[in-house]
Design an enzyme around this catalytic site. Structure first.
Site: not given
Lengths: 282, 109
Positions: A233, A238
């Site tokens: 990410c 994430r």
């Protein structure tokens, strides 16, 4: 791994707040949420202060991780239940650290703070006191961590899964949209990466979608089950969420998190970058 | 180089704080407003998410005790959606560069 071993529900957690051998740990980048109210008995880990090396651009090493858990009163035999805000992003990142340093008995609380709050479950401001332990972390399991050279070599060869928002993937935004856009690195994505935003894997209340729904999402996006996978990410939190889905919920083999992620890749000299909504060519 | 710490991670900054001085409002597209319930009272602790023009999740913040939320986005059409114990709600916004004030009401389903 599977849903049964990697995830606990809010109902289960609320019924097991006092179970011996369980340690609830809230993980966030901004721990003011913990200070304002947290799950009874939970301790906190600050993703930035506790889990990042203060000098080198890296996360804590084996000794530092062991020292942190010892100081927080977590022992090697404890089952650790992680949760946090931001749809469990940083809790998932911490889960990945626990696995990396060999702590098998670790689980995520499905839905994290959001589900807990929307359900109006109890919070407290009381901070528990835990006896110090002598936690012994194992050598890092690098089969779940990808580094930059490996990522460049994976272009057109392995599954690369970009889990940022579509606008970040395309290069139209450089950061999530709740932060100012002043980063200086280049925009775009790693060529041949498929775009599957982390949020596709989560319901609106922050819980994970069902295994069948998850398998369909990644299958439809073009993830090839016969290949190794690297998720990334912007700073690796994430993509820990997606790593958790692919490795721990769906049980795929050989899934790595590239924690250097776009912050590192988009600042490297000379590496290929693709712009726009398509994966691009190797 | 301006305040690198602000964007070092992904956690939501304090939503009730004023827009930081280094944010260039000639360049940034700020979507900000207050979550209110059916009685017009501010709703703190609401989960406010920003969805792009295709409905894809882009970001999420928790409203401040005064109900305030804020996003840094780009010009274009966005949907703001709030989940709270007082109910849910959403609004579509056509944002332009600068500060875009948005009202967001929630009510029980």
């Amino acid at each position: 791994m599977s849903r049964d071993t990697a995830l606990v529900s809010a109902d289960w957690a609320e019924q097991n707040l006092d179970t011996p051998g369980l340690v609830f740990v809230e993980v966030d980048e901004d721990t003011t949420a913990y200070d304002g109210g947290h799950i009874p008995g939970a301790i906190k880990i600050d993703w930035k202060k506790d889990l990042q090396d203060p000098v080198r651009r890296d996360f804590v090493n084996q000794e530092q991780f062991g020292a942190l858990l010892s100081e927080r009163g977590i022992s090697n035999d404890d089952t650790v239940i992680l949760y946090g805000g931001n749809n469990n992003w940083f809790a998932a990142y911490a889960y990945w650290y626990f696995k990396l340093y060999g702590h098998d008995q670790v689980k995520l609380l499905d839905g994290g703070r959001k589900k807990w709050e929307l359900d109006a479950r109890p919070y407290t401001k009381d901070v528990p006191v835990r006896e110090k332990t002598s936690y012994s972390a194992q050598a890092p399991d690098l089969s779940i961590r990808a580094f930059r050279d490996e990522v460049v070599e994976a272009i057109g060869v392995k599954n690369l899964v970009d889990v940022r928002s579509p606008d970040e993937f395309a290069g139209r935004l450089l950061a999530p949209a709740h932060l100012p856009q002043e980063q200086s690195q280049r925009g775009g994505h790693i060529p041949t990466a498929i775009s599957v935003p982390w949020s596709k894997a989560a319901n609106e209340d922050g819980t994970f979608k069902s295994d069948d729904e998850l398998a369909k999402i990644y299958g439809d996006a073009g993830l090839d089950g016969s290949k190794d996978t690297i998720a990334y990410c912007r700073i690796g939190e994430r993509s820990s969420h997606t790593w958790f889905v692919l490795k721990e919920l769906l049980g795929q083999q050989n899934v790595k998190n590239y924690d250097g992620s776009w912050t590192e890749y988009g600042s490297l000299i000379g590496v290929p970058i693709a712009l726009g909504d398509e994966p691009g060519k190797a | 180089m301006t305040s690198p710490n602000v964007a070092a991670g992904c956690a939501a900054p304090d939503q009730s704080a004023p827009v930081p001085a280094h944010v260039d409002l000639n360049r940034e597209t700020v979507l900000t407003g207050i979550v209110q319930n059916a009685d017009g009272e501010p709703v703190g602790g609401a989960y406010v998410r920003l969805l792009d023009s295709t409905g894809e999740f882009t970001a999420e913040v928790v409203s401040s005790p005064e109900g305030v939320f804020r996003f840094f986005a780009a010009p274009g059409s966005w949907t703001l959606r709030a989940l709270s114990r007082s109910g849910n709600g959403e609004v579509v916004v056509d944002a332009t560069v600068g500060v875009n004030e948005v009202g967001l009401s929630v009510s029980p389903a």
